[in-house]
Design an enzyme around this catalytic site. Structure first.
Site, PDB file in Angstrom:
ATOM      1  N   ALA A 251      40.950  23.373  17.443  1.00 29.72           N
ATOM      2  CA  ALA A 251      40.220  22.473  18.339  1.00 29.72           C
ATOM      3  C   ALA A 251      41.112  21.316  18.746  1.00 29.72           C
ATOM      4  O   ALA A 251      41.975  20.876  17.983  1.00 29.72           O
ATOM      5  CB  ALA A 251      38.961  21.931  17.668  1.00 29.72           C
ATOM      6  N   ASP A 252      40.891  20.832  19.954  1.00 25.77           N
ATOM      7  CA  ASP A 252      41.549  19.613  20.413  1.00 25.77           C
ATOM      8  C   ASP A 252      40.609  18.420  20.365  1.00 25.77           C
ATOM      9  O   ASP A 252      41.060  17.281  20.335  1.00 25.77           O
ATOM     10  CB  ASP A 252      42.082  19.815  21.831  1.00 25.77           C
ATOM     11  CG  ASP A 252      43.334  20.666  21.835  1.00 25.77           C
ATOM     12  OD1 ASP A 252      44.432  20.092  21.877  1.00 25.77           O
ATOM     13  OD2 ASP A 252      43.219  21.901  21.769  1.00 25.77           O
TER      14      ASP A 252
END
EC number: 5.3.1.23
Length: 360
Positions: A251-252
């Site tokens: 995830a960012d």
């Protein structure tokens, strides 16, 4: 161990204050480390995607500040304060979607708020303290990733107790090349492999930048983990035909409600996994989670050339319009669990449980 065996995205020499990054644009054909001699070098390396992955972006950005700080001297605290704040604001503009660098900047800003009251005579001490905090981020990231790997492996295996070995699918690159070491989603896979629980890993090529084929496949081959590379458009068939036990991605940015921004293509994988009743996991440190879910996620759009060219060779007709978002947002209802260094949480419980844990 040779450079090619070590698989380090970031090399930092504390004694000499030197930072090198592995230029991931050249992988897998070339293995080249480049010096980062200050903030502008760090900004360019992040923007050009020589280094990528939300945790690695934050660490390289902060270490580039530490490197530049070592070469500077300050006589007044206000001068030091302005330099730090201006530098942090500049670094945040390199990649707007990855949240880790924003949170790292916030931590340094809070530190500066406490140091500035010490006055001009303490400016040298303040500089040393900022560098020390930045260096701690590097060491904490590796330990955090190993805990993510362990928690994730346990959660995935708990849902498939009857199987000796399992197949998993992953997307983009979330390993040593995207972090300070070990990895998030790929760290989970490494942990599963260390438990002799992996039959095969399927990794997507991850167009248009091909982080899966260039980087994840590279890491899997390096580690000797049985792996198969697929094109992005093959994922649905693989889920149907290849007995996939779990999909695990990085995830960012994760919002408090569980909505997750990650590499473009993640959303469609989550939809497909839901249809095939396959658990879909996000692996991310708490530094990637923004508990305030009221803020909009800014989706970075990148150059059309990333889609229309490969290594400068045109693969599409001149004049065609291109839409090239680097990320998409996966709704929380498609996510089975969010794997962090403090445990695995369903999206609905994550916010309250993390608030309790992090505030205790």
């Amino acid at each position: 161990m040779t450079e090619q065996q070590s698989l380090e995205a970031i090399r930092y020499d504390h004694d000499h204050g030197q930072l090198k990054i592995l230029n991931q644009l050249l992988l897998p054909s070339e293995y080249v480390y480049e010096n980062v001699e200050g903030i502008e070098d760090g900004w360019q390396a992040i923007r050009q995607m020589k280094v990528r992955g939300a945790p690695a972006i934050a660490i390289v950005g902060m270490l580039s500040l530490a490197v530049e700080l070592r070469s500077k001297s300050f006589t007044e605290m206000n001068e030091f304060d302005k330099f730090i704040r201006d530098s942090l604001e500049h670094l945040k503009t390199a990649r707007p979607t990855a949240v880790n660098i924003f949170l790292a900047c916030d931590l340094i800003t809070k530190l500066i708020d406490n140091l500035i009251i010490l006055g001009d005579e303490a400016v040298g001490v303040a500089k040393i303290e900022v560098i020390r905090h930045i260096e701690e981020m590097l060491h904490k990231d590796v330990e955090s990733n190993k805990r993510i790997g362990s928690y994730g492996a346990e959660a995935i295996l708990a849902k498939v107790p009857s199987k000796e070995k399992i197949n998993v699918l992953t997307h983009c690159n979330t390993g040593s090349l995207a972090t300070a070491g070990y990895g998030t989603a790929l760290g989970v896979i490494r942990s599963l492999y260390g438990r002799d629980s992996i039959d095969r890993v399927f990794c997507t090529e991850t167009r248009p930048y091909n982080q899966g084929s260039r980087l994840t496949a590279f890491e899997l081959v390096h580690d000797g983990i049985p792996a198969t590379l697929i094109t992005d458009s093959m994922a649905s068939l693989v889920m149907k035909k290849k007995d996939i036990s779990a999909v695990v991605v990085g995830a960012d940015r994760v919002l408090g409600n569980g909505d997750t921004a990650n590499k473009i293509g993640t959303y469609q994988l989550a939809i497909t996994a839901k249809y095939h009743k396959i658990p879909f996991y996000i692996a991310a440190p708490t530094t990637t989670i923004v508990l305030d879910d009221s803020k909009d996620i800014v989706i970075e759009e990148r150059s059309h050339k990333e889609v229309t060219e490969i290594q400068g060779i045109p693969i599409a007709p001149s004049g065609i319009n291109v839409y090239n978002p680097a990320f998409d947002v996966t709704p929380a209802e498609l996510i089975t669990g969010i794997i962090t260094e403090v445990g695995v949480f369903s999206p609905s419980e994550m916010k309250s449980k993390l608030q309790t844990i992090l505030n205790s």
